[in-house]
Design a protein around this motif. Structure first.
Motif, PDB file in Angstrom:
ATOM      1  N   ASP A 518     -23.573  13.953  37.003  1.00 55.46           N
ATOM      2  CA  ASP A 518     -22.318  13.190  36.900  1.00 55.46           C
ATOM      3  C   ASP A 518     -22.971  11.986  35.909  1.00 55.46           C
ATOM      4  N   LEU A 519     -23.884  11.264  36.520  1.00 50.94           N
ATOM      5  CA  LEU A 519     -24.384  10.191  35.712  1.00 50.94           C
ATOM      6  C   LEU A 519     -24.843  10.344  34.276  1.00 50.94           C
ATOM      7  N   LEU A 523     -23.411   9.515  30.792  1.00 47.68           N
ATOM      8  CA  LEU A 523     -24.149   8.701  29.570  1.00 47.68           C
ATOM      9  C   LEU A 523     -24.060   9.524  28.291  1.00 47.68           C
ATOM     10  N   THR A 524     -23.987  10.879  28.380  1.00 46.48           N
ATOM     11  CA  THR A 524     -23.875  11.584  27.118  1.00 46.48           C
ATOM     12  C   THR A 524     -22.496  11.835  26.326  1.00 46.48           C
ATOM     13  N   ILE A 525     -21.590  11.282  27.204  1.00 47.07           N
ATOM     14  CA  ILE A 525     -20.227  11.249  26.591  1.00 47.07           C
ATOM     15  C   ILE A 525     -20.102  10.384  25.343  1.00 47.07           C
ATOM     16  N   ASP A 526     -20.963   9.446  25.411  1.00 44.62           N
ATOM     17  CA  ASP A 526     -20.700   8.391  24.276  1.00 44.62           C
ATOM     18  C   ASP A 526     -21.937   8.911  23.115  1.00 44.62           C
ATOM     19  N   HIS A 527     -21.208   8.872  21.913  1.00 45.24           N
ATOM     20  CA  HIS A 527     -22.125   9.608  21.039  1.00 45.24           C
ATOM     21  C   HIS A 527     -23.226   8.582  20.482  1.00 45.24           C
ATOM     22  N   GLU A 712     -32.090   2.170  42.680  1.00 49.19           N
ATOM     23  CA  GLU A 712     -31.684   0.986  41.364  1.00 49.19           C
ATOM     24  C   GLU A 712     -31.533   1.435  40.031  1.00 49.19           C
ATOM     25  N   VAL A 713     -32.524   2.435  39.763  1.00 40.94           N
ATOM     26  CA  VAL A 713     -32.326   3.075  38.229  1.00 40.94           C
ATOM     27  C   VAL A 713     -30.986   3.681  38.305  1.00 40.94           C
ATOM     28  N   ARG A 714     -30.471   4.455  39.000  1.00 47.48           N
ATOM     29  CA  ARG A 714     -29.127   4.937  39.025  1.00 47.48           C
ATOM     30  C   ARG A 714     -28.087   3.786  38.869  1.00 47.48           C
ATOM     31  N   VAL A 721     -23.065   2.787  31.866  1.00 50.11           N
ATOM     32  CA  VAL A 721     -21.814   3.379  31.424  1.00 50.11           C
ATOM     33  C   VAL A 721     -20.469   2.675  31.707  1.00 50.11           C
ATOM     34  N   LYS A 722     -20.429   2.044  33.040  1.00 48.38           N
ATOM     35  CA  LYS A 722     -19.140   1.400  33.070  1.00 48.38           C
ATOM     36  C   LYS A 722     -19.150   0.166  32.172  1.00 48.38           C
ATOM     37  N   GLU A 723     -20.079  -0.550  31.851  1.00 46.86           N
ATOM     38  CA  GLU A 723     -19.948  -1.621  30.819  1.00 46.86           C
ATOM     39  C   GLU A 723     -19.190  -0.880  29.402  1.00 46.86           C
TER      40      GLU A 723
END
Ligand code: GDG
Length: 729
Positions: A518-519, A523-527, A712-714, A721-723
């Motif tokens: 999911d994570l 992350l990859t949704i954003d081009h 902590e990495v996740r 992503v939320k940003e």
């Protein structure tokens, strides 16, 4: 900011006369050493005053003690019986001195030990300020560091143990072993007398608790705990100056008159089964049997200071000593000579000094002893540099006083021989040895010990703070997120094992979970993002796990690469001819190390030992490194020790080169690299200065920041992503 010392007993002697309490500061070594600390400024020493004080008089005692910078913890007789006599002296003392059959694991002892440690914490909280330095002493208060840590998470807490710390195999016998260790690691600095104790403690803690160690530093819940040896010293000047005083001169006269030609052997201990008193007497008997030429020429002065003799084991020991001495003297004495002058009492320091400074031999043969100060006091008293110290190898002091005649206290013949050697030792040799020992005892005196400990405690706290500033949470996370939000061409180099997922015993168990998918997808949704998973794993494995996602993959540390939507490529001109020979050699190690195995990749071989017995795997790994490093270099291979693995691979292949290769003709405005082991250091090293490099695990690294674990990495990646969502929204 003040220093607060906490020990079971306060450094005072109490006298009760005509219903009036008087407190006399004690002159013991610890009190002298710590004198400058607790008497300065508004510093304070907390502890039990040594007697049961009725409730109505506790206020009065508190006030009187305050004049001496002391603060009382009042204990009832029942508490003394269960916490002190019980748990401390019938469980911890015997086990820590390797006499496990003497231990009584009573639940009531343990319950009371816990509640009294709580009581100490409660008293301490009455006087502690937020920034105070706390120094806890000894085995009666093993739980106190942990209790105080919970109440004051940022406090500076040091702990010193005066008795040995046993090996893991012994410590693990205690039913409440984890609780005790968890209490101890509440401290920031844990000190023992010797490096052996340090080793035992670290191996015990890492086996029984979920903590990691890197040399002498333990990591527990984001806090680094340093474990170190601080061999305690004595007040050298005091013992060296005493023989010149009138009082001591008189004592010497009194004691030595008529014994001018007699060789005097001295032994001084508290009554305790750890001190080897009976064995020493047996060695003396052996000497008289085998060397009758010494009959009438030597005398043993044996002082045993009364201690704990209400405990059955101690009173039994006392009876045995009485009997042995009586028997030996009766058999060997003459009208004007006895072999053993035995005293069951304590003496004023002046008498001790007279004995120390005139005895020809000091015989110190404990079965176990944290340090043993008597041996050092003897050395400090020898102003003419003569005299011979016979010292047990089981005493902490033997690690420093290597010029003593060292004996195994279980070997009566060895002790007997040592006495003969000492009796015959030429003066020049005595002086050579004694001069060397005096230099050590003078330098490493009790003040030196205190200063070293406090200095190190400050350093540990400072390094914890500087580490905290590198911890990529909160403010650092905000910096990363702010840059992330402003940039449009980003690359994220993500290592896999230990970084995106936890490190597991079975390498096949570490497949990605739903949250991770999911994570990564988010992350990859954003081009603007390019996610590069860069791992030591085989390319087939990465393909199977991540082939369906919009990510670039770098496998086997760079031997294989694949851009999203493309095919896998391996580095050109790589050879794997070397694998046959190296594999055959590695198999000889696998055959000798249950739990280890070899993983074969296209251009590398990995020897895994995460399932091998703790310690054995590291031992074999060291053997492999030392036996095979030249062979590896000859074959153009790199030998890389990692997290419970050793990898052999072509020297041209490393994650740093692979990352640079990937970046070739690209010019991202945001680079983030996350990794947890040796191989990731190559990436951290080659990336440009404005890249965010983050090591997972807080040990030494080229990375700018660190995170504690994959969770902590996740969290960090999710926050980015939320940003993004917030920005877009
Ligand atoms: C624990 C650890 C560690 C003895 N008799 C008299 C007397 N003493 C003094 C000596 C010496 C002290 O008692 C004994 O110290 P040790 O180090 O030998 O032993 P423990 O009491 O068991 O101490 C030990 C120590 O803590 C410090 O960390 O070394 O390993 O077991 O100072 O001089 N003092 C007087 N009269 C006596 O008759 N005044």
């Amino acid at each position: 900011m003040k220093t607060v010392i906490i020990s079971n007993r306060l450094p005072v002697k109490i006298i009760e006369e005509n219903n009036e309490y008087t407190f006399i500061p004690s002159e013991g070594g610890l009190a002298t050493g710590l004198g400058d600390v607790y008497k300065s400024g508004n510093s304070i020493w907390i502890g039990w005053p040594g007697i049961e004080v009725p409730e109505e008089r506790q206020e009065e005692v508190t006030q009187k003690l305050a004049e001496l910078n002391l603060f009382p913890v009042f204990l009832t007789q029942n508490e003394i019986n269960l916490y002190y006599e019980g748990f401390s002296n019938e469980v911890l003392w015997p086990v820590f001195h390797y006499l496990v059959t003497y231990a009584h694991y009573e639940q009531s002892y343990w319950d009371c030990y816990q509640s009294v440690n709580e009581k100490f914490a409660k008293s301490a909280m009455q006087v502690l300020g937020r920034k105070d330095k706390i120094w806890i002493q000894d085995y009666q208060l093993l739980l106190l560091p942990g209790i105080l840590r919970e109440k004051l998470p940022n406090a500076t807490i040091g702990f010193f143990q005066h008795i040995p710390f046993p090996s893991y195999e012994i410590f693990r016998l205690i039913p409440w072993r984890e609780e005790l260790l968890n209490g101890l690691i509440g401290a920031d600095l844990i000190g023992f007398h010797t490096y052996d104790d340090v080793r035992h403690f670290i191996s015990t803690a890492t086996r029984l608790l979920p903590v990691q160690s890197s040399s002498n530093v333990l990591n527990s819940h984001e806090r680094q705990i340093v474990v170190e040896a601080f061999p305690m010293g004595i007040d050298f000047d005091k013992f060296s100056d005493l023989p010149a005083t009138e009082k001591v001169k008189n004592e010497i006269n009194y004691f030595r008159t008529g014994k001018e030609d007699m060789k005097v052997i001295l032994s001084i201990d508290r009554l305790d089964y750890s001190k080897g008193i009976l064995e020493r007497l047996k060695a003396m008997e052996l000497l008289l049997q085998h060397h009758p030429e010494y009959i009438g020429k030597i005398e043993l002065f044996m002082i045993v200071v009364p201690s704990r003799d209400t405990v059955p084991q101690y009173s039994e020991l006392r009876d045995q000593i009485d009997q042995f001495v009586g028997n030996l003297n009766a058999r060997y004495r003459s009208m004007n000579w006895i072999p053993v002058n035995y005293f069951y009492r304590s003496f004023p320091i002046e008498v001790l000094s007279a004995l120390y400074s005139t005895a020809d031999i000091c015989l110190v043969t404990p079965m176990r002893d944290g340090m043993n100060l008597v041996s050092k006091e003897y050395v400090a008293s020898r102003n003419r540099n003569d005299g011979v110290l016979i010292l047990s190898e089981m005493a902490g002091a033997s690690k420093e006083l290597t010029d003593a005649v060292i004996v195994n206290p279980n070997n009566m013949g060895d002790i007997m021989e040592a006495i003969v050697t000492a009796l015959k030792m030429p003066l020049e040799e005595q002086q050579l040895r004694m001069t060397a020992m005096r230099a050590i005892v003078e330098k490493f005196n009790v003040k030196h010990w205190v200063n070293n400990f406090i200095l190190r405690l400050n350093e540990v706290k400072d390094s914890q703070k500087s580490l905290l500033t590198k911890h990529a949470v909160n403010s650092i996370n905000e910096v990363i997120a702010a840059k992330y939000a402003k940039t449009t061409d980003r690359v994220l180099f993500l290592d896999y094992d230990g970084t995106l997922v936890d490190f597991t015993g079975n390498i096949d168990d570490a497949s990605p979970d739903d949250e991770l998918y999911d994570l990564v997808e988010n992350l990859t949704i954003d081009h603007a993002n390019k996610v590069v998973i860069i791992s030591g794993r085989r390319h087939e494995t990465l393909e199977q796990w991540f082939g369906h996602l919009k990510v670039d993959l770098i496998a086997e540390h760079g031997a294989w690469q694949k851009s999203y939507g493309d095919k896998w490529n391996s580095l050109p001109l790589l050879t794997d001819q070397w694998k046959l020979e190296i594999k055959a050699l590695l198999e000889t190690y696998t055959d000798r190390t249950p739990g280890s195995f070899i993983e074969e990749k296209s251009y590398s071989l990995v020897w895994h030992y995460r399932k091998a017995e703790e310690g054995l795997g590291d031992l074999r790994a060291n053997e492999i490194v030392s036996h095979m490093k030249i062979l590896a270099a000859d074959k153009g291979l790199q030998l890389m020790p990692g997290n419970k693995v050793i990898e052999f691979k072509n020297i041209e292949v490393n994650k740093g080169k692979a990352a640079l290769n990937w970046l070739y003709d690209k010019n991202p405005d945001f680079i983030l690299a996350l990794g947890d082991d040796h191989t990731d250091e190559d990436i951290f090293k080659v990336l440009p200065d404005d890249a965010f490099t983050i090591k997972v695990g807080n040990n030494i690294s080229e990375a700018k920041y660190y995170l504690n674990d994959f969770k902590e990495v996740r969290k960090l990646l999710w926050s980015l992503v939320k940003e993004e969502f917030v920005e877009r929204g």
